[in-house]
Design a protein around this motif. Structure first.
Motif, short mmCIF file in Angstrom:
data_model
loop_
_atom_site.label_atom_id
_atom_site.label_comp_id
_atom_site.label_asym_id
_atom_site.label_seq_id
_atom_site.Cartn_x
_atom_site.Cartn_y
_atom_site.Cartn_z
N ALA A 81 -8.50 53.02 31.61
CA ALA A 81 -8.10 52.94 30.19
C ALA A 81 -9.27 52.49 29.32
O ALA A 81 -9.47 53.00 28.21
CB ALA A 81 -6.91 51.99 30.03
N ASP A 82 -10.06 51.51 29.84
CA ASP A 82 -11.26 51.05 29.11
C ASP A 82 -12.19 52.24 28.84
O ASP A 82 -12.67 52.44 27.73
CB ASP A 82 -12.04 50.03 29.97
CG ASP A 82 -11.42 48.63 29.97
OD1 ASP A 82 -10.80 48.25 28.96
OD2 ASP A 82 -11.57 47.92 30.99
N HIS A 83 -12.45 52.98 29.91
CA HIS A 83 -13.34 54.15 29.80
C HIS A 83 -12.75 55.18 28.83
O HIS A 83 -13.46 55.75 28.00
CB HIS A 83 -13.52 54.75 31.21
CG HIS A 83 -13.97 56.17 31.25
ND1 HIS A 83 -15.25 56.56 30.92
CD2 HIS A 83 -13.31 57.32 31.61
CE1 HIS A 83 -15.37 57.88 31.06
NE2 HIS A 83 -14.21 58.37 31.47
N SER A 84 -11.44 55.40 28.93
CA SER A 84 -10.78 56.41 28.07
C SER A 84 -10.84 56.01 26.60
O SER A 84 -10.96 56.85 25.72
CB SER A 84 -9.33 56.61 28.50
OG SER A 84 -9.27 57.08 29.83
N PHE A 85 -10.75 54.70 26.35
CA PHE A 85 -10.85 54.22 24.97
C PHE A 85 -12.21 54.59 24.40
O PHE A 85 -12.32 55.18 23.33
CB PHE A 85 -10.65 52.69 24.90
CG PHE A 85 -11.24 52.07 23.67
CD1 PHE A 85 -10.66 52.27 22.42
CD2 PHE A 85 -12.42 51.31 23.72
CE1 PHE A 85 -11.22 51.73 21.27
CE2 PHE A 85 -12.98 50.78 22.58
CZ PHE A 85 -12.38 50.98 21.35
N ARG A 86 -13.28 54.27 25.16
CA ARG A 86 -14.61 54.48 24.56
C ARG A 86 -14.99 55.96 24.50
O ARG A 86 -15.64 56.37 23.55
CB ARG A 86 -15.70 53.66 25.25
CG ARG A 86 -17.00 53.75 24.42
CD ARG A 86 -17.97 52.61 24.66
NE ARG A 86 -18.51 52.58 26.00
CZ ARG A 86 -19.47 51.75 26.37
NH1 ARG A 86 -19.98 50.87 25.52
NH2 ARG A 86 -19.92 51.75 27.60
N ALA A 88 -12.95 58.34 23.86
CA ALA A 88 -12.23 58.87 22.69
C ALA A 88 -12.97 58.47 21.41
O ALA A 88 -13.09 59.26 20.47
CB ALA A 88 -10.79 58.38 22.67
N LEU A 89 -13.48 57.24 21.39
CA LEU A 89 -14.24 56.78 20.23
C LEU A 89 -15.56 57.58 20.10
O LEU A 89 -15.96 57.97 18.99
CB LEU A 89 -14.54 55.28 20.39
CG LEU A 89 -15.15 54.56 19.19
CD1 LEU A 89 -14.22 54.61 17.99
CD2 LEU A 89 -15.45 53.09 19.54
N MET A 90 -16.20 57.84 21.23
CA MET A 90 -17.43 58.65 21.23
C MET A 90 -17.13 60.04 20.69
O MET A 90 -17.91 60.61 19.92
CB MET A 90 -17.98 58.77 22.66
CG MET A 90 -18.64 57.52 23.18
SD MET A 90 -19.03 57.66 24.95
CE MET A 90 -20.80 57.89 24.89
N PHE A 92 -14.83 60.87 18.65
CA PHE A 92 -14.59 60.78 17.20
C PHE A 92 -15.93 60.75 16.45
O PHE A 92 -16.14 61.50 15.50
CB PHE A 92 -13.75 59.53 16.91
CG PHE A 92 -13.24 59.43 15.49
CD1 PHE A 92 -12.99 60.56 14.73
CD2 PHE A 92 -13.00 58.18 14.91
CE1 PHE A 92 -12.51 60.46 13.41
CE2 PHE A 92 -12.52 58.08 13.61
CZ PHE A 92 -12.29 59.21 12.86
N LEU A 117 -8.97 61.40 25.02
CA LEU A 117 -7.95 60.37 25.28
C LEU A 117 -7.15 60.67 26.54
O LEU A 117 -6.82 59.76 27.30
CB LEU A 117 -7.02 60.34 24.05
CG LEU A 117 -6.14 59.12 23.85
CD1 LEU A 117 -6.97 57.88 23.64
CD2 LEU A 117 -5.22 59.36 22.63
N GLU A 188 -20.51 58.38 28.63
CA GLU A 188 -19.82 57.09 28.62
C GLU A 188 -20.13 56.33 29.91
O GLU A 188 -20.39 55.13 29.89
CB GLU A 188 -18.31 57.30 28.44
CG GLU A 188 -17.56 56.13 27.81
CD GLU A 188 -17.47 54.89 28.66
OE1 GLU A 188 -17.64 53.77 28.14
OE2 GLU A 188 -17.22 55.01 29.88
N LEU A 191 -23.76 55.07 29.73
CA LEU A 191 -23.89 53.92 28.82
C LEU A 191 -23.37 52.66 29.50
O LEU A 191 -24.00 51.60 29.46
CB LEU A 191 -23.13 54.20 27.50
CG LEU A 191 -23.17 53.10 26.45
CD1 LEU A 191 -24.61 52.71 26.10
CD2 LEU A 191 -22.44 53.54 25.16
N GLN A 192 -22.23 52.82 30.20
CA GLN A 192 -21.68 51.67 30.94
C GLN A 192 -22.65 51.23 32.03
O GLN A 192 -22.85 50.02 32.24
CB GLN A 192 -20.31 52.04 31.51
CG GLN A 192 -19.60 50.90 32.24
CD GLN A 192 -19.41 49.68 31.34
OE1 GLN A 192 -18.74 49.76 30.33
NE2 GLN A 192 -20.01 48.55 31.70
#
Lengths: 235, 235
Positions: A81-86, A88-90, A92, A117, A188, A191-192
Protein backbone atom coordinates in the motif's frame (compact mmCIF):
# COMPACT_ATOMS: atom_id res chain seq x y z
CA UNK A 1 -81.61 5.58 -21.15
CA UNK A 2 -80.35 8.13 -18.82
CA UNK A 3 -80.13 5.53 -16.16
CA UNK A 4 -78.53 3.11 -18.55
CA UNK A 5 -76.18 5.77 -19.77
CA UNK A 6 -75.50 6.82 -16.24
CA UNK A 7 -75.12 3.27 -15.36
CA UNK A 8 -72.91 2.65 -18.34
CA UNK A 9 -71.08 5.84 -17.62
CA UNK A 10 -70.99 4.80 -14.04
CA UNK A 11 -69.94 1.39 -15.07
CA UNK A 12 -67.34 2.89 -17.37
CA UNK A 13 -66.19 5.17 -14.65
CA UNK A 14 -66.25 2.27 -12.29
CA UNK A 15 -64.40 0.18 -14.79
CA UNK A 16 -61.99 3.00 -15.40
CA UNK A 17 -61.67 3.62 -11.71
CA UNK A 18 -61.11 -0.02 -11.09
CA UNK A 19 -58.65 -0.12 -13.94
CA UNK A 20 -57.08 3.07 -12.78
CA UNK A 21 -57.01 1.88 -9.22
CA UNK A 22 -55.62 -1.41 -10.34
CA UNK A 23 -52.89 0.29 -12.40
CA UNK A 24 -52.22 2.67 -9.59
CA UNK A 25 -52.04 -0.18 -7.09
CA UNK A 26 -49.90 -2.18 -9.44
CA UNK A 27 -47.77 0.88 -9.93
CA UNK A 28 -47.56 1.34 -6.19
CA UNK A 29 -46.72 -2.33 -5.73
CA UNK A 30 -44.19 -2.18 -8.57
CA UNK A 31 -42.78 1.01 -7.18
CA UNK A 32 -42.66 -0.52 -3.69
CA UNK A 33 -41.16 -3.69 -5.06
CA UNK A 34 -38.71 -1.64 -7.11
CA UNK A 35 -37.89 0.34 -4.00
CA UNK A 36 -37.38 -2.90 -2.11
CA UNK A 37 -35.31 -4.27 -5.01
CA UNK A 38 -33.43 -0.96 -5.27
CA UNK A 39 -32.88 -0.94 -1.53
CA UNK A 40 -31.77 -4.57 -1.52
CA UNK A 41 -29.48 -3.84 -4.43
CA UNK A 42 -27.94 -0.87 -2.63
CA UNK A 43 -27.50 -2.90 0.58
CA UNK A 44 -25.87 -5.66 -1.41
CA UNK A 45 -23.66 -3.15 -3.28
CA UNK A 46 -22.61 -1.59 0.04
CA UNK A 47 -21.71 -4.98 1.50
CA UNK A 48 -19.71 -5.85 -1.64
CA UNK A 49 -17.95 -2.49 -1.56
CA UNK A 50 -16.82 -2.85 2.04
CA UNK A 51 -15.77 -6.48 1.37
CA UNK A 52 -13.67 -5.27 -1.58
CA UNK A 53 -12.10 -2.43 0.41
CA UNK A 54 -11.31 -4.79 3.28
CA UNK A 55 -9.54 -7.24 0.99
CA UNK A 56 -7.54 -4.42 -0.63
CA UNK A 57 -6.77 -3.13 2.88
CA UNK A 58 -4.60 -6.23 3.37
CA UNK A 59 -2.01 -4.46 1.20
CA UNK A 60 -1.26 -2.29 4.25
CA UNK A 61 0.15 -5.39 5.93
CA UNK A 62 1.66 -6.99 2.85
CA UNK A 63 5.40 -6.36 2.88
CA UNK A 64 7.24 -5.67 -0.37
CA UNK A 65 9.08 -8.99 -0.57
CA UNK A 66 12.14 -7.69 -2.44
CA UNK A 67 13.46 -5.76 0.55
CA UNK A 68 12.87 -8.42 3.21
CA UNK A 69 16.12 -10.32 2.58
CA UNK A 70 18.16 -7.28 3.65
CA UNK A 71 18.25 -7.76 7.41
CA UNK A 72 19.35 -4.15 8.05
CA UNK A 73 16.05 -2.81 6.74
CA UNK A 74 13.72 -5.56 7.99
CA UNK A 75 12.06 -3.29 10.52
CA UNK A 76 11.46 -0.61 7.88
CA UNK A 77 10.20 -2.68 4.97
CA UNK A 78 7.42 -0.77 3.26
CA UNK A 79 4.00 -2.27 2.50
CA UNK A 80 2.50 -2.75 -0.96
CA UNK A 81 0.00 0.00 0.00
CA UNK A 82 2.93 2.35 0.80
CA UNK A 83 4.39 1.68 -2.65
CA UNK A 84 0.97 2.04 -4.32
CA UNK A 85 0.44 5.41 -2.64
CA UNK A 86 3.67 6.86 -3.98
CA UNK A 87 3.40 5.40 -7.47
CA UNK A 88 -0.10 6.96 -7.75
CA UNK A 89 1.34 10.30 -6.62
CA UNK A 90 4.19 9.92 -9.16
CA UNK A 91 1.62 9.21 -11.86
CA UNK A 92 -0.27 12.37 -10.92
CA UNK A 93 2.88 14.52 -11.08
CA UNK A 94 3.95 12.84 -14.35
CA UNK A 95 0.51 13.62 -15.82
CA UNK A 96 0.50 17.22 -14.60
CA UNK A 97 3.98 17.95 -15.91
CA UNK A 98 2.94 16.53 -19.27
CA UNK A 99 0.01 18.97 -19.23
CA UNK A 100 2.43 21.86 -18.75
CA UNK A 101 4.12 20.89 -22.00
CA UNK A 102 1.26 21.61 -24.39
CA UNK A 103 2.76 19.71 -27.31
CA UNK A 104 2.86 16.36 -25.56
CA UNK A 105 -0.54 16.15 -23.92
CA UNK A 106 -1.13 12.55 -24.90
CA UNK A 107 -1.79 10.79 -21.60
CA UNK A 108 -5.09 10.55 -19.73
CA UNK A 109 -4.21 11.75 -16.21
CA UNK A 110 -7.16 10.04 -14.51
CA UNK A 111 -6.27 6.74 -16.15
CA UNK A 112 -2.59 7.14 -15.17
CA UNK A 113 -3.40 7.77 -11.50
CA UNK A 114 -6.11 5.14 -11.08
CA UNK A 115 -4.11 2.51 -12.96
CA UNK A 116 -1.13 3.18 -10.69
CA UNK A 117 -3.45 2.95 -7.67
CA UNK A 118 -4.81 -0.49 -8.60
CA UNK A 119 -1.77 -2.00 -10.38
CA UNK A 120 -0.88 -4.25 -7.42
CA UNK A 121 -4.30 -4.99 -5.89
CA UNK A 122 -4.24 -8.66 -6.93
CA UNK A 123 -1.42 -8.97 -4.36
CA UNK A 124 -4.00 -8.46 -1.60
CA UNK A 125 -4.98 -12.08 -2.33
CA UNK A 126 -1.80 -13.75 -3.66
CA UNK A 127 0.87 -11.69 -1.87
CA UNK A 128 3.92 -10.02 -3.40
CA UNK A 129 5.51 -12.72 -5.56
CA UNK A 130 9.03 -11.85 -6.78
CA UNK A 131 11.34 -13.71 -9.22
CA UNK A 132 13.06 -15.19 -6.13
CA UNK A 133 9.89 -16.87 -4.76
CA UNK A 134 10.26 -20.06 -6.82
CA UNK A 135 7.09 -19.38 -8.80
CA UNK A 136 7.34 -19.06 -12.58
CA UNK A 137 6.27 -15.87 -14.33
CA UNK A 138 3.39 -17.74 -16.01
CA UNK A 139 2.17 -19.24 -12.74
CA UNK A 140 2.38 -15.82 -11.03
CA UNK A 141 0.35 -14.31 -13.85
CA UNK A 142 -2.31 -17.05 -13.63
CA UNK A 143 -2.62 -16.59 -9.86
CA UNK A 144 -2.92 -12.83 -10.19
CA UNK A 145 -5.49 -12.98 -13.00
CA UNK A 146 -7.61 -15.31 -10.87
CA UNK A 147 -7.24 -13.00 -7.87
CA UNK A 148 -8.24 -9.97 -9.94
CA UNK A 149 -11.28 -11.89 -11.23
CA UNK A 150 -12.26 -12.60 -7.62
CA UNK A 151 -11.83 -8.93 -6.69
CA UNK A 152 -13.95 -7.88 -9.68
CA UNK A 153 -16.72 -10.28 -8.65
CA UNK A 154 -16.54 -9.11 -5.05
CA UNK A 155 -17.00 -5.46 -5.96
CA UNK A 156 -19.34 -6.18 -8.87
CA UNK A 157 -21.11 -3.77 -11.21
CA UNK A 158 -19.41 -1.22 -13.43
CA UNK A 159 -16.86 -0.35 -10.72
CA UNK A 160 -15.56 -3.93 -10.57
CA UNK A 161 -15.34 -4.17 -14.34
CA UNK A 162 -13.59 -0.80 -14.67
CA UNK A 163 -10.94 -1.72 -12.12
CA UNK A 164 -10.32 -5.12 -13.72
CA UNK A 165 -10.02 -3.50 -17.16
CA UNK A 166 -7.45 -1.01 -15.84
CA UNK A 167 -5.51 -3.78 -14.15
CA UNK A 168 -5.45 -5.96 -17.28
CA UNK A 169 -4.42 -2.98 -19.42
CA UNK A 170 -1.51 -2.44 -17.03
CA UNK A 171 -0.56 -6.12 -16.97
CA UNK A 172 -0.59 -6.34 -20.76
CA UNK A 173 1.09 -2.95 -21.25
CA UNK A 174 -1.56 -2.32 -23.87
CA UNK A 175 -1.75 1.48 -23.74
CA UNK A 176 0.59 4.46 -23.40
CA UNK A 177 -0.62 4.94 -19.83
CA UNK A 178 0.11 1.30 -19.00
CA UNK A 179 3.64 1.58 -20.35
CA UNK A 180 4.22 4.78 -18.33
CA UNK A 181 2.89 3.16 -15.14
CA UNK A 182 5.25 0.21 -15.74
CA UNK A 183 8.16 2.71 -15.84
CA UNK A 184 6.84 4.41 -12.70
CA UNK A 185 6.63 1.04 -10.95
CA UNK A 186 10.38 0.64 -11.46
CA UNK A 187 11.13 4.30 -10.68
CA UNK A 188 9.26 4.10 -7.38
CA UNK A 189 11.24 0.99 -6.47
CA UNK A 190 14.57 2.63 -7.39
CA UNK A 191 13.73 5.81 -5.47
CA UNK A 192 12.94 3.65 -2.44
CA UNK A 193 16.19 1.73 -2.97
CA UNK A 194 18.22 4.95 -3.00
CA UNK A 195 16.43 6.11 0.16
CA UNK A 196 17.19 2.83 1.95
CA UNK A 197 20.83 3.01 0.82
CA UNK A 198 21.15 6.55 2.16
CA UNK A 199 19.58 5.52 5.46
CA UNK A 200 21.49 2.24 5.89
CA UNK A 201 24.96 2.93 4.54
CA UNK A 202 25.99 -0.76 4.62
CA UNK A 203 23.17 -1.87 2.40
CA UNK A 204 24.00 -2.27 -1.30
CA UNK A 205 20.90 -2.60 -3.44
CA UNK A 206 22.67 -2.70 -6.81
CA UNK A 207 20.65 -5.75 -7.90
CA UNK A 208 17.49 -3.60 -8.05
CA UNK A 209 19.11 -1.03 -10.34
CA UNK A 210 20.58 -3.76 -12.56
CA UNK A 211 17.14 -5.35 -12.93
CA UNK A 212 15.87 -2.10 -14.50
CA UNK A 213 18.58 -1.67 -17.16
CA UNK A 214 17.03 -0.44 -20.41
CA UNK A 215 13.54 -0.11 -18.89
CA UNK A 216 13.07 3.61 -19.44
CA UNK A 217 11.76 4.77 -22.78
CA UNK A 218 10.01 8.06 -21.93
CA UNK A 219 12.03 11.27 -21.70
CA UNK A 220 10.77 11.90 -18.15
CA UNK A 221 11.50 8.33 -17.11
CA UNK A 222 15.09 8.66 -18.36
CA UNK A 223 15.59 11.98 -16.56
CA UNK A 224 14.01 10.70 -13.34
CA UNK A 225 16.15 7.57 -13.18
CA UNK A 226 19.30 9.62 -13.86
CA UNK A 227 18.43 11.88 -10.93
CA UNK A 228 17.69 8.90 -8.67
CA UNK A 229 21.03 7.29 -9.59
CA UNK A 230 22.77 10.57 -8.81
CA UNK A 231 21.41 10.30 -5.27
CA UNK A 232 22.90 6.89 -4.50
CA UNK A 233 25.55 7.17 -1.78
CA UNK A 234 29.16 7.08 -3.01
CA UNK A 235 30.87 3.89 -1.84
CA UNK B 1 21.60 49.42 -65.55
CA UNK B 2 21.71 45.70 -65.62
CA UNK B 3 24.89 45.72 -63.68
CA UNK B 4 23.55 48.27 -61.30
CA UNK B 5 20.34 46.36 -61.01
CA UNK B 6 22.27 43.19 -60.62
CA UNK B 7 24.48 44.90 -58.20
CA UNK B 8 21.55 46.34 -56.35
CA UNK B 9 19.82 43.02 -56.57
CA UNK B 10 23.01 41.39 -55.51
CA UNK B 11 23.42 43.89 -52.79
CA UNK B 12 19.82 43.35 -51.76
CA UNK B 13 20.33 39.65 -51.87
CA UNK B 14 23.54 40.11 -50.02
CA UNK B 15 21.83 42.35 -47.57
CA UNK B 16 19.01 39.89 -47.30
CA UNK B 17 21.42 37.05 -47.05
CA UNK B 18 23.34 38.85 -44.37
CA UNK B 19 20.10 39.71 -42.66
CA UNK B 20 18.87 36.22 -43.17
CA UNK B 21 22.13 34.76 -41.99
CA UNK B 22 22.15 37.10 -39.05
CA UNK B 23 18.55 36.14 -38.16
CA UNK B 24 19.36 32.55 -38.74
CA UNK B 25 22.45 32.79 -36.55
CA UNK B 26 20.51 34.66 -33.94
CA UNK B 27 17.80 32.07 -34.22
CA UNK B 28 20.39 29.35 -33.87
CA UNK B 29 21.89 31.09 -30.88
CA UNK B 30 18.46 31.73 -29.36
CA UNK B 31 17.47 28.19 -30.09
CA UNK B 32 20.72 26.92 -28.55
CA UNK B 33 20.28 29.19 -25.59
CA UNK B 34 16.62 28.15 -25.33
CA UNK B 35 17.73 24.54 -25.55
CA UNK B 36 20.25 25.18 -22.80
CA UNK B 37 17.60 27.04 -20.81
CA UNK B 38 15.04 24.33 -21.62
CA UNK B 39 17.51 21.64 -20.65
CA UNK B 40 18.46 23.46 -17.45
CA UNK B 41 14.78 23.93 -16.71
CA UNK B 42 14.08 20.25 -17.21
CA UNK B 43 17.05 19.25 -15.05
CA UNK B 44 15.84 21.60 -12.35
CA UNK B 45 12.26 20.32 -12.68
CA UNK B 46 13.49 16.72 -12.39
CA UNK B 47 15.49 17.53 -9.27
CA UNK B 48 12.47 19.30 -7.75
CA UNK B 49 10.20 16.39 -8.65
CA UNK B 50 12.41 13.79 -6.99
CA UNK B 51 12.84 16.07 -3.94
CA UNK B 52 9.04 16.37 -3.67
CA UNK B 53 8.48 12.63 -4.08
CA UNK B 54 11.15 11.90 -1.46
CA UNK B 55 9.52 14.21 1.07
CA UNK B 56 6.10 12.67 0.42
CA UNK B 57 7.72 9.24 0.72
CA UNK B 58 8.21 9.96 4.43
CA UNK B 59 4.49 9.19 4.81
CA UNK B 60 5.43 5.52 4.43
CA UNK B 61 7.20 5.76 7.79
CA UNK B 62 4.78 8.19 9.44
CA UNK B 63 2.55 6.21 11.80
CA UNK B 64 -1.11 7.16 12.15
CA UNK B 65 -0.87 8.60 15.65
CA UNK B 66 -4.43 7.75 16.73
CA UNK B 67 -3.74 4.01 16.94
CA UNK B 68 -0.37 4.19 18.69
CA UNK B 69 -1.76 4.45 22.22
CA UNK B 70 -3.34 0.98 21.88
CA UNK B 71 -0.41 -1.22 22.88
CA UNK B 72 -2.04 -4.37 21.44
CA UNK B 73 -1.80 -2.99 17.93
CA UNK B 74 1.51 -1.12 18.22
CA UNK B 75 3.31 -3.53 15.90
CA UNK B 76 0.58 -3.23 13.29
CA UNK B 77 -0.02 0.51 13.24
CA UNK B 78 -0.57 1.61 9.66
CA UNK B 79 1.31 4.47 8.00
CA UNK B 80 -0.22 7.66 6.64
CA UNK B 81 0.67 6.35 3.16
CA UNK B 82 -1.28 3.12 3.89
CA UNK B 83 -4.30 5.22 4.86
CA UNK B 84 -3.85 7.49 1.82
CA UNK B 85 -3.73 4.50 -0.51
CA UNK B 86 -7.05 3.13 0.69
CA UNK B 87 -8.86 6.46 0.87
CA UNK B 88 -7.85 7.11 -2.77
CA UNK B 89 -9.17 3.67 -3.72
CA UNK B 90 -12.41 4.40 -1.79
CA UNK B 91 -12.73 7.69 -3.66
CA UNK B 92 -12.33 5.87 -6.97
CA UNK B 93 -15.03 3.32 -6.10
CA UNK B 94 -17.30 6.09 -4.77
CA UNK B 95 -16.87 7.99 -8.03
CA UNK B 96 -17.45 4.93 -10.22
CA UNK B 97 -20.59 3.89 -8.36
CA UNK B 98 -21.91 7.41 -8.73
CA UNK B 99 -21.33 7.10 -12.47
CA UNK B 100 -23.46 3.96 -12.52
CA UNK B 101 -26.36 6.03 -11.20
CA UNK B 102 -26.88 8.33 -14.16
CA UNK B 103 -29.04 10.83 -12.28
CA UNK B 104 -26.42 11.71 -9.72
CA UNK B 105 -23.32 12.20 -11.84
CA UNK B 106 -22.20 15.33 -10.02
CA UNK B 107 -18.71 14.51 -8.83
CA UNK B 108 -15.46 14.80 -10.78
CA UNK B 109 -13.84 11.37 -10.33
CA UNK B 110 -10.30 12.56 -11.12
CA UNK B 111 -10.63 15.33 -8.55
CA UNK B 112 -12.03 12.92 -5.95
CA UNK B 113 -9.17 10.44 -6.35
CA UNK B 114 -6.31 12.94 -6.55
CA UNK B 115 -7.67 15.01 -3.65
CA UNK B 116 -7.88 11.84 -1.53
CA UNK B 117 -4.33 10.97 -2.59
CA UNK B 118 -2.85 14.31 -1.47
CA UNK B 119 -5.16 15.15 1.46
CA UNK B 120 -2.53 14.25 4.09
CA UNK B 121 0.74 15.14 2.31
CA UNK B 122 1.46 18.11 4.60
CA UNK B 123 1.95 15.44 7.30
CA UNK B 124 5.15 14.38 5.52
CA UNK B 125 6.65 17.54 7.07
CA UNK B 126 4.67 18.15 10.28
CA UNK B 127 3.71 14.57 11.17
CA UNK B 128 0.24 13.25 12.07
CA UNK B 129 -1.07 15.72 14.66
CA UNK B 130 -4.22 14.52 16.48
CA UNK B 131 -6.47 16.34 18.99
CA UNK B 132 -4.50 14.51 21.74
CA UNK B 133 -1.10 15.98 20.74
CA UNK B 134 -1.48 19.20 22.78
CA UNK B 135 -1.52 21.39 19.68
CA UNK B 136 -4.56 23.57 19.03
CA UNK B 137 -6.62 23.15 15.86
CA UNK B 138 -5.54 26.63 14.68
CA UNK B 139 -1.85 25.93 15.31
CA UNK B 140 -2.13 22.57 13.51
CA UNK B 141 -3.75 24.32 10.57
CA UNK B 142 -1.02 27.00 10.43
CA UNK B 143 1.72 24.35 10.52
CA UNK B 144 0.08 22.33 7.77
CA UNK B 145 -0.56 25.35 5.53
CA UNK B 146 3.13 26.29 5.85
CA UNK B 147 4.16 22.71 5.09
CA UNK B 148 1.93 22.58 2.03
CA UNK B 149 3.41 25.89 0.83
CA UNK B 150 6.87 24.37 1.16
CA UNK B 151 5.80 21.28 -0.77
CA UNK B 152 4.32 23.45 -3.51
CA UNK B 153 7.55 25.44 -3.79
CA UNK B 154 9.62 22.26 -3.84
CA UNK B 155 7.67 20.74 -6.73
CA UNK B 156 7.09 24.09 -8.45
CA UNK B 157 5.32 24.86 -11.72
CA UNK B 158 1.72 23.99 -12.52
CA UNK B 159 1.99 20.62 -10.78
CA UNK B 160 2.88 22.25 -7.44
CA UNK B 161 0.07 24.77 -7.74
CA UNK B 162 -2.49 22.14 -8.73
CA UNK B 163 -1.65 19.95 -5.76
CA UNK B 164 -1.75 22.88 -3.32
CA UNK B 165 -5.12 24.01 -4.73
CA UNK B 166 -6.55 20.50 -4.28
CA UNK B 167 -5.19 20.31 -0.73
CA UNK B 168 -6.63 23.72 0.23
CA UNK B 169 -9.99 22.83 -1.33
CA UNK B 170 -10.03 19.71 0.85
CA UNK B 171 -8.96 21.59 3.98
CA UNK B 172 -11.65 24.24 3.47
CA UNK B 173 -14.31 21.75 2.40
CA UNK B 174 -15.07 24.16 -0.40
CA UNK B 175 -16.44 21.76 -3.02
CA UNK B 176 -18.68 18.69 -3.20
CA UNK B 177 -15.61 16.55 -3.84
CA UNK B 178 -13.88 17.99 -0.75
CA UNK B 179 -16.89 17.22 1.43
CA UNK B 180 -17.03 13.66 0.09
CA UNK B 181 -13.30 13.12 0.71
CA UNK B 182 -13.78 14.39 4.28
CA UNK B 183 -16.45 11.68 4.75
CA UNK B 184 -14.15 9.10 3.19
CA UNK B 185 -11.34 10.15 5.54
CA UNK B 186 -13.57 9.17 8.47
CA UNK B 187 -14.92 6.06 6.76
CA UNK B 188 -11.41 4.79 6.05
CA UNK B 189 -10.50 5.33 9.70
CA UNK B 190 -13.63 3.50 10.92
CA UNK B 191 -13.10 0.60 8.53
CA UNK B 192 -9.55 0.30 9.86
CA UNK B 193 -10.90 0.50 13.44
CA UNK B 194 -13.35 -2.34 12.81
CA UNK B 195 -10.55 -4.41 11.23
CA UNK B 196 -8.28 -3.84 14.26
CA UNK B 197 -11.14 -4.71 16.63
CA UNK B 198 -11.78 -7.95 14.76
CA UNK B 199 -8.10 -8.84 14.83
CA UNK B 200 -7.44 -7.84 18.45
CA UNK B 201 -10.56 -8.82 20.35
CA UNK B 202 -9.52 -7.00 23.54
CA UNK B 203 -9.19 -3.65 21.82
CA UNK B 204 -12.19 -1.32 22.08
CA UNK B 205 -11.96 1.58 19.65
CA UNK B 206 -15.36 3.13 20.47
CA UNK B 207 -13.80 6.60 20.82
CA UNK B 208 -13.12 6.65 17.05
CA UNK B 209 -16.73 5.87 16.18
CA UNK B 210 -18.02 8.46 18.68
CA UNK B 211 -15.78 11.12 17.13
CA UNK B 212 -17.61 10.63 13.81
CA UNK B 213 -21.18 11.00 15.08
CA UNK B 214 -23.25 13.01 12.60
CA UNK B 215 -20.41 13.23 10.08
CA UNK B 216 -22.10 11.45 7.19
CA UNK B 217 -24.34 13.47 4.90
CA UNK B 218 -24.14 11.57 1.60
CA UNK B 219 -26.39 8.55 1.01
CA UNK B 220 -23.39 6.35 0.26
CA UNK B 221 -21.53 7.62 3.33
CA UNK B 222 -24.49 6.73 5.54
CA UNK B 223 -24.81 3.26 4.03
CA UNK B 224 -21.07 2.59 4.22
CA UNK B 225 -20.80 3.56 7.89
CA UNK B 226 -23.83 1.42 8.75
CA UNK B 227 -22.16 -1.58 7.10
CA UNK B 228 -18.86 -0.86 8.88
CA UNK B 229 -20.64 -0.63 12.26
CA UNK B 230 -22.40 -3.95 11.51
CA UNK B 231 -18.93 -5.53 11.25
CA UNK B 232 -17.75 -4.53 14.71
CA UNK B 233 -17.29 -7.58 16.92
CA UNK B 234 -20.08 -8.23 19.43
CA UNK B 235 -18.83 -7.71 22.99
Amino acid sequence: MRSTRTSRFSSERCHNTTKSSSVSENAKMTSKSQRVDGEEERTSQTKNTIDFLSICGKLKQTKRTGWTKYKEITSRVESVADHSFRIALMAFVFGLQQEEDKEEKVLDVQKLVTMALVHDIAESIVGDITPHCGISKEEKNTLEVEAMEKLKETLGDVAGETIETLWLEYENGSSREARVVKELDKLEMLLQASEYENEYKDVDLTEFYSSCDGSFKTESGKRWVEEILRRRPVR
